[in-house]
Design an enzyme around this catalytic site. Structure first.
Site, PDB file in Angstrom:
ATOM      1  N   HIS A  64      -1.756 -13.304 -10.320  1.00  0.00           N
ATOM      2  CA  HIS A  64      -2.034 -12.057  -9.133  1.00  0.00           C
ATOM      3  C   HIS A  64      -1.896 -10.969 -10.556  1.00  0.00           C
ATOM      4  O   HIS A  64      -1.130 -10.665 -11.286  1.00  0.00           O
ATOM      5  CB  HIS A  64      -0.881 -11.807  -8.291  1.00  0.00           C
ATOM      6  N   ASN A  98      -9.692  -5.288  -7.252  1.00  0.00           N
ATOM      7  CA  ASN A  98     -10.263  -3.680  -7.289  1.00  0.00           C
ATOM      8  C   ASN A  98     -10.724  -2.866  -8.086  1.00  0.00           C
ATOM      9  O   ASN A  98     -10.233  -1.871  -8.823  1.00  0.00           O
ATOM     10  CB  ASN A  98      -8.371  -3.027  -6.357  1.00  0.00           C
ATOM     11  N   ASP A 156      -6.067  -6.228  -2.377  1.00  0.00           N
ATOM     12  CA  ASP A 156      -5.116  -5.447  -3.033  1.00  0.00           C
ATOM     13  C   ASP A 156      -5.086  -3.741  -3.431  1.00  0.00           C
ATOM     14  O   ASP A 156      -6.410  -4.043  -4.522  1.00  0.00           O
ATOM     15  CB  ASP A 156      -5.164  -6.648  -4.354  1.00  0.00           C
ATOM     16  N   HIS A 183      -1.651  -7.788   0.576  1.00  0.00           N
ATOM     17  CA  HIS A 183      -1.592  -5.959  -0.267  1.00  0.00           C
ATOM     18  C   HIS A 183      -0.919  -5.641   0.950  1.00  0.00           C
ATOM     19  O   HIS A 183      -1.077  -5.494   2.316  1.00  0.00           O
ATOM     20  CB  HIS A 183      -1.888  -5.219  -0.902  1.00  0.00           C
ATOM     21  N   HIS A 236       3.456  -9.744  -3.828  1.00  0.00           N
ATOM     22  CA  HIS A 236       4.455  -8.986  -4.417  1.00  0.00           C
ATOM     23  C   HIS A 236       5.660  -8.487  -3.106  1.00  0.00           C
ATOM     24  O   HIS A 236       5.277  -7.231  -2.810  1.00  0.00           O
ATOM     25  CB  HIS A 236       3.760  -7.555  -5.057  1.00  0.00           C
ATOM     26  N   ASP A 309       1.903  -9.206 -10.828  1.00  0.00           N
ATOM     27  CA  ASP A 309       0.946  -8.358 -10.441  1.00  0.00           C
ATOM     28  C   ASP A 309       1.021  -7.030 -12.274  1.00  0.00           C
ATOM     29  O   ASP A 309       0.866  -6.035 -11.648  1.00  0.00           O
ATOM     30  CB  ASP A 309       1.380  -7.727  -9.671  1.00  0.00           C
ATOM     31  N   PHE A 327      -0.084   3.579  -9.848  1.00  0.00           N
ATOM     32  CA  PHE A 327       1.089   2.804  -9.454  1.00  0.00           C
ATOM     33  C   PHE A 327       0.861   1.570 -10.254  1.00  0.00           C
ATOM     34  O   PHE A 327      -0.533   1.824 -11.318  1.00  0.00           O
ATOM     35  CB  PHE A 327       1.250   2.740  -8.229  1.00  0.00           C
ATOM     36  N   GLY A 328       2.440   0.581 -10.941  1.00  0.00           N
ATOM     37  CA  GLY A 328       1.611  -0.380 -11.924  1.00  0.00           C
ATOM     38  C   GLY A 328       2.248  -0.291 -13.381  1.00  0.00           C
ATOM     39  O   GLY A 328       2.192   0.532 -14.066  1.00  0.00           O
TER      40      GLY A 328
HETATM   41  O1  DOR Z   1       1.472  -1.269  -8.400  1.00  0.00           O
HETATM   42  C1  DOR Z   1       0.255  -1.869  -8.351  1.00  0.00           C
HETATM   43  N1  DOR Z   1      -0.992  -1.233  -8.965  1.00  0.00           N
HETATM   44  N2  DOR Z   1      -0.211  -2.085  -7.145  1.00  0.00           N
HETATM   45  C2  DOR Z   1      -1.022  -2.829  -6.413  1.00  0.00           C
HETATM   46  O2  DOR Z   1      -0.848  -3.142  -5.156  1.00  0.00           O
HETATM   47  C3  DOR Z   1      -2.517  -2.459  -7.215  1.00  0.00           C
HETATM   48  C4  DOR Z   1      -2.363  -2.156  -8.767  1.00  0.00           C
HETATM   49  C5  DOR Z   1      -3.079  -1.472  -9.533  1.00  0.00           C
HETATM   50  O3  DOR Z   1      -4.009  -2.117  -8.823  1.00  0.00           O
HETATM   51  O4  DOR Z   1      -2.920  -0.288 -10.459  1.00  0.00           O
END
Ligand code: DOR
Length: 446
Positions: A64, A98, A156, A183, A236, A309, A327-328
């Protein structure tokens, strides 16, 4: 590339129960020999890495990550993401759909596969969407995407909120023999949320994401997997009650596998107070108690694999206010070092850690790509060499990934990837590791 001899390291393959001071010889992309160096016929026309004090293990497999191409090349490309993967010790990565356009059609899947074939550092395997445009309204042509080469299906970043669509996706997944990677997030519960709902969200005055947003979908999907016999892979996992649901489903014989990220295994919601948007991730970092239960689940087989992730974003995006930043966490290059912290804290054995980065994810992928996740004669030469004791300081500016978004900046990690060999090619080497040619005076002494 010349054949490569990796000499006198600790050969460690928990999937096969190997833990020996051995050497490994790589030729024509495969493991051509392994054993005690002195048992080996002399090979003078090869490169040599002296691996004394280092561990030689199967290359890591990440089920992932986000490589962002096509569409978001300012965040990452398949080339930069796979180089970052190599630096992290990964030799196979599965990239999420995505992108823009999303991987919901044969052409875009083939575009990713073509990029992956352009000599990028590691094996890149695409995951296709579950629904068209990731909109949750109609299924993609799953059989078509499977024939194009996807290794699973996921929306996701979003859940398939319509249970009937999810049921149909799981039915098809059973027929196609590929997992649906869900997800799990009920957006009606999480909407506007930024961090875990609890004491930290209250203290910081930030909108929370309740654990139930995840657990309600985990519970639903496990029931649908039971109903259909489909293959569900829970992405996750972040909460203790999700773990409990998965544990019970496994006891009942549901075909479920699950993953946890390095950050959910090692960090808590408190990080948000210190690292702001760089600790903003979805699902959010949770409580200490959740972390402890996730570790327990990794140890007792409830959670099968560790997946990064890896979610790179630009500095500009992560500089936005907390509410607006995406997010990420950019995680490929820090995964191994941060996970070794669990080994040093005696919470996870090195055997469990490496198995969940190698043999177990390989078993989820199956044998379509050859025998992955093992060091054995004739297997494709996907190998990592790491120094379990080397300390290093995380410097996001030195990342190969375009994503510098990490809450670990400035942190000292113990455990460093020293070299990565993907399909027989040396694709990453730490500057401090020498690559030599054999000395003539070694002739006959191997
Ligand atoms: O924190 C995240 N970022 N969670 C996700 O499920 C998607 C991802 C993203 O694509 O940035």
């Amino acid at each position: 590339m010349k054949p490569l001899l990796i000499r006198d390291g600790q050969l460690f393959d928990p999937g096969q129960g190997i833990n020996e001071s051995w050497s490994l010889f790589i030729k024509d992309g495969v493991i051509a020999w392994l054993g005690k160096t002195r048992m080996m016929p002399p090979q003078l026309d090869c490169d040599v890495i002296s691996a004394q004090g280092l561990v030689i293990a199967p290359g890591f497999i990440d089920l992932h990550c986000h490589l962002r191409e096509p569409g978001f090349e300012e965040k990452e490309t398949i080339a930069t993401g796979s180089q970052a993967a190599a630096r992290g010790g990964f030799t196979t990565v599965c990239c999420m759909p995505n992108t823009l356009p999303p991987l919901d059609n044969r052409e875009t899947v083939e575009f990713v596969l073509a990029k992956a074939a352009e000599g990028v550092a590691v094996r890149v395997l695409p995951v296709g969407c579950i629904t068209r445009g990731r909109k949750g309204e109609g299924l993609v042509d799953m059989a078509e995407l499977a024939s194009a080469g996807v290794v699973g299906f996921s929306d996701d970043g979003d859940t398939v909120s319509n249970p009937d669509l999810m049921r149909q996706a799981l039915e098809l997944s059973r027929k196609l023999g590929l997992p649906v990677i869900e997800h799990c997030e009920d957006k009606s519960l999480s909407k506007g949320g930024i961090v875990n709902e609890g004491v930290v969200s209250a203290r910081l005055g930030l909108r929370g994401i309740p654990p139930a947003a995840e657990e309600s979908i985990v519970a639903r999907d496990l029931e649908l997997a039971r109903l259909t016999g489909g293959r569900i892979h829970v992405a996750h996992v972040s909460t203790r009650d999700s773990v409990e649901l998965i544990r019970r489903a496994k006891e009942k014989g549901v075909t479920v596998t699950a993953e946890v990220t390095p950050h959910h295994l090692t960090l808590t919601e408190e990080e948000v107070a210190n690292h702001g948007t760089n600790a903003k991730v979805n699902p959010p970092l949770r409580t200490r108690q959740d972390v402890e239960v996730l570790i327990e689940a990794l140890n007792d087989d409830t959670i099968d694999v560790i997946a990064t992730d890896h979610a790179p974003h630009t500095v500009a995006e992560k500089s936005l206010p907390m509410e607006e930043a995406p997010f990420g966490i950019s995680g490929l290059e820090t995964a191994f070092g941060s996970l070794m912290g669990l080994v040093y804290a005696e919470k996870v054995s090195i055997e469990t850690l490496i198995a969940r980065l190698t043999a177990v994810p390989a078993s989820i992928l199956g044998e379509k790509f050859g025998k992955l996740g093992v060091l054995e004669f004739g297997a494709v030469a996907d190998v990592v060499i790491f120094d379990p004791t080397k300390e290093w300081v995380v410097d996001p500016d030195a990342f190969i990934s375009k994503g510098r978004n990490t809450p670990l900046a400035g942190r000292t990690l113990k455990g460093k990837v020293m070299a990565t060999i993907s399909r027989g090619q040396l694709v990453y080497k730490d500057d401090s590791l020498d690559l030599n040619t054999p000395q003539d005076n070694l002739r006959g002494r191997w």
